[in-house]
Design an enzyme around this catalytic site. Sequence first.
Site, PDB file in Angstrom:
ATOM      1  N   LYS A  61      52.418  29.568  43.300  1.00  0.00           N
ATOM      2  CA  LYS A  61      52.141  28.317  43.554  1.00  0.00           C
ATOM      3  C   LYS A  61      52.531  27.226  42.549  1.00  0.00           C
ATOM      4  CE  LYS A  61      47.896  27.798  42.768  1.00  0.00           C
ATOM      5  NZ  LYS A  61      47.725  26.782  41.704  1.00  0.00           N
ATOM      6  N   THR A  62      52.121  27.475  41.305  1.00  0.00           N
ATOM      7  CA  THR A  62      52.524  26.647  40.433  1.00  0.00           C
ATOM      8  C   THR A  62      54.008  26.314  40.028  1.00  0.00           C
ATOM      9  OG1 THR A  62      50.459  27.509  39.181  1.00  0.00           O
ATOM     10  CG2 THR A  62      52.161  26.094  37.984  1.00  0.00           C
ATOM     11  N   ASP A 242      46.425  20.243  43.902  1.00  0.00           N
ATOM     12  CA  ASP A 242      46.447  21.493  43.565  1.00  0.00           C
ATOM     13  C   ASP A 242      45.104  22.095  43.799  1.00  0.00           C
ATOM     14  OD1 ASP A 242      47.637  24.045  42.715  1.00  0.00           O
ATOM     15  OD2 ASP A 242      47.312  23.556  40.851  1.00  0.00           O
ATOM     16  N   GLU A 243      45.050  23.604  44.175  1.00  0.00           N
ATOM     17  CA  GLU A 243      43.621  24.022  44.286  1.00  0.00           C
ATOM     18  C   GLU A 243      42.934  23.332  45.393  1.00  0.00           C
ATOM     19  OE1 GLU A 243      43.370  27.020  43.574  1.00  0.00           O
ATOM     20  OE2 GLU A 243      44.615  27.577  41.624  1.00  0.00           O
ATOM     21  N   GLN A 273      40.789  31.880  49.124  1.00  0.00           N
ATOM     22  CA  GLN A 273      40.430  31.875  47.869  1.00  0.00           C
ATOM     23  C   GLN A 273      39.326  30.751  47.602  1.00  0.00           C
ATOM     24  OE1 GLN A 273      43.022  33.208  44.492  1.00  0.00           O
ATOM     25  NE2 GLN A 273      44.759  32.737  46.006  1.00  0.00           N
ATOM     26  N   ARG A 622      43.218  40.468  42.040  1.00  0.00           N
ATOM     27  CA  ARG A 622      43.728  40.146  40.590  1.00  0.00           C
ATOM     28  C   ARG A 622      44.256  41.198  40.062  1.00  0.00           C
ATOM     29  NH1 ARG A 622      43.791  35.378  40.700  1.00  0.00           N
ATOM     30  NH2 ARG A 622      43.814  36.046  43.073  1.00  0.00           N
TER      31      ARG A 622
END
Length: 749
Positions: A61-62, A242-243, A273, A622
């Site tokens: 994503k980043t 973002d997010e 998420q 994770r």
Amino acid sequence: MDENQFINEDSSWADDEQAFSAVSAQDNVEEYLGVLNEQQREAVEHSGSPLLILAGAGSGKTRVITTKIAYLIARCQIRASSILAVTFTKKAAAEMQERAIALDERAKDAQIRTFHSFGAWFLRLYAEEAGIDSNFTVYDDDDMVTLLKAAVPTLAKKDAPQIAHSISLAKDYCITSDDEDALFAISDFPDFPKYYKAYEARKMQTGNVDFGDLIMLPTLILQKNEALRNHIRHRFRVVMVDEYQDSNVAQFQLLKQLSGDGVYTCVVGDDDQSIYRFRGAEVQNILTFSETFPNTKIIRLEKNYRSTAPILAAADSVVKNNGSRLGKTLRAERGNGKKPTLVFLDNRTNFDMESQFCAELIENARKKGGSYSDWAILYRTNAQSLSFETEFLHRQIPYRVVGSLKFYEREEVKDSLALLSLCANARDEVSFRRIVNKPARSLGEVTQKKIIDFAHENALNLLECDSAPLSKKALEGYVEFTRAIKDSARLLGDEGAQLSDFVREIIEKSGIAAYHKGVDEISGTQKTFNLQELVNSAASYTCTTQGLLSFLDAISLDRTLAEQDEGNSEDFVTLITIHNTKGLEFKKVIMTGMESGLFPREDKTGSDLEEERRLCYVGITRARDELYFTCCAARRFYGRIAHFAPSIFLSELDKDNLRVLGNPPYSFGKEKKEQSLEDFEGWNIGAVVRHSEYGYGTIESAKITPSGEFVVNVKFKSGETKKFLPAYQKSALKLADSFPDDDYDDIPF
């Protein structure tokens, strides 16, 4: 304010468009586009309509959002200063900016901020429209409680924190103090609207803002002021978030005001998420984005570069049971790996089995050449860490608990920040109350109120009240205090000084340094060292009023320090709540406490259960290489034994994708025999039962849980009400014919 003022106020960004369009694209555009997969590149090159990038865990994503910023500058010839990108943490914003600049140095001029940082920037520019002081400081939760109690002196001390929290929640929903009907849905206090109004009126007198204002006030200003709204939309031609799944209602409303004709809107997030509803996050923001922004293009990033295929299969088998999701299926680019392991622990005679199992698993792996830092132990609540800490200490396994004490919440640091805030804004009532009588200067609460009332009545700031009607001793203390601040403030503007020089001087002259040094000598604390660290942190700021404001903004917008260094070794096991794992990854993950009542939390249904399921999904994703689940038959709670059924999330896992160890309480997986009320004849509402520890009671309710377990609620003669699983607690809980005579009630089975 005149519309032309808005239009001309910041026109420098748009000058000489023709010259800018002639700038050739960076030579490395194809190079950084070439490393993207098909979906990532499609997201980067998209233009025109609104864009929702649905980015799965570990999908890069980043990389996509930073590459898109560089691409917009180089290929689309968008001026960097007209790009606004917002996220939720200072760390994420800094990383985003650093990576974008690495691709195209012109990205340094882009506005890459946290939501709250953008709000502070906006309010500094348009303080007049907001009705606040341009030198405002930002009140935190404790400051809000202090101001609320000052605004409503009759308010019970125990109620103030809860009401202050409700005010923050109202602002997260962009609800003002005038909307009484909506406010009653926020708080059960019958006078909550009155308290909210009183708090707002008192806050306006200080000229300051709280955290909720940093989002709500810009939103309300833009809603009401069309000229300013058009100006901001002309200033920022690209708005990226973002997010986005973590946004609250107020942030959603702010995005709507920033977006409009000619503004390219792009949000990045993952509905699976969204786990921060307790902080005000609203998953519907991302679920309904395409309805709010017509013609939205949705691009799914489904290639996962973090985990192996069996781990992703486990995550998918759980989260697909949620109804409220846009839907995607992660694909493992790393290929196959070990199946996740589910361990059932019959620990009814040894309540340390879970921590012992985890310790032995870690130790065995280390004997084969692994590292402690490969491992993370995840749990639903902080209280679960105790057994692991105790076990690891005994075995000398190094560990670190994530979630250490926050530096800016320590007493001596907050005292110093109050001094600095009062220096920046001498009307700051909250900071004045905190620091004016520390050390003691005969300026107690009654005297403080006299000074504050005198300032309000005479339109003075709190450092100009030398003529207030005070006793001789109190006036001497007040003059001593104000002189220390004024003398120190003369350093501001000294070209040969750093802001750290000013911070050091005001701490020393005010008496705060000596006060806390005395505490150190008595208690053996490290308050003086913490003050030194605060001074050090100001060294990079200019010794000006603007430098001081920037320093206070940076602290207000990020109140936590990076994790404290715990020695030279970086090889340690991580103990962490699942919420805190967001954005992290580990080679090997153990998800502990997988029992109904613990995870998911008790009686979760509907949207609450779906959020718990998303939290489970976050925990699973994770893990890079290995994943373990532990489920215990019983635990100690409040000194007593509590029995648990396996978590509903375990029953949702694909049995063929699991290695199961231990003895499950039923034939695990697809072969599980669903329980029904008919299986528990006699366990009806009103039936009398006897428990080996609690005595006699009556069944108040009986039901089958979502995980298929039979649960009864029993009210005992003592008045206590407890939940039980009769299938697993037959030895302790039995049906009885009736209540016996009181004389025989203490006879055991």
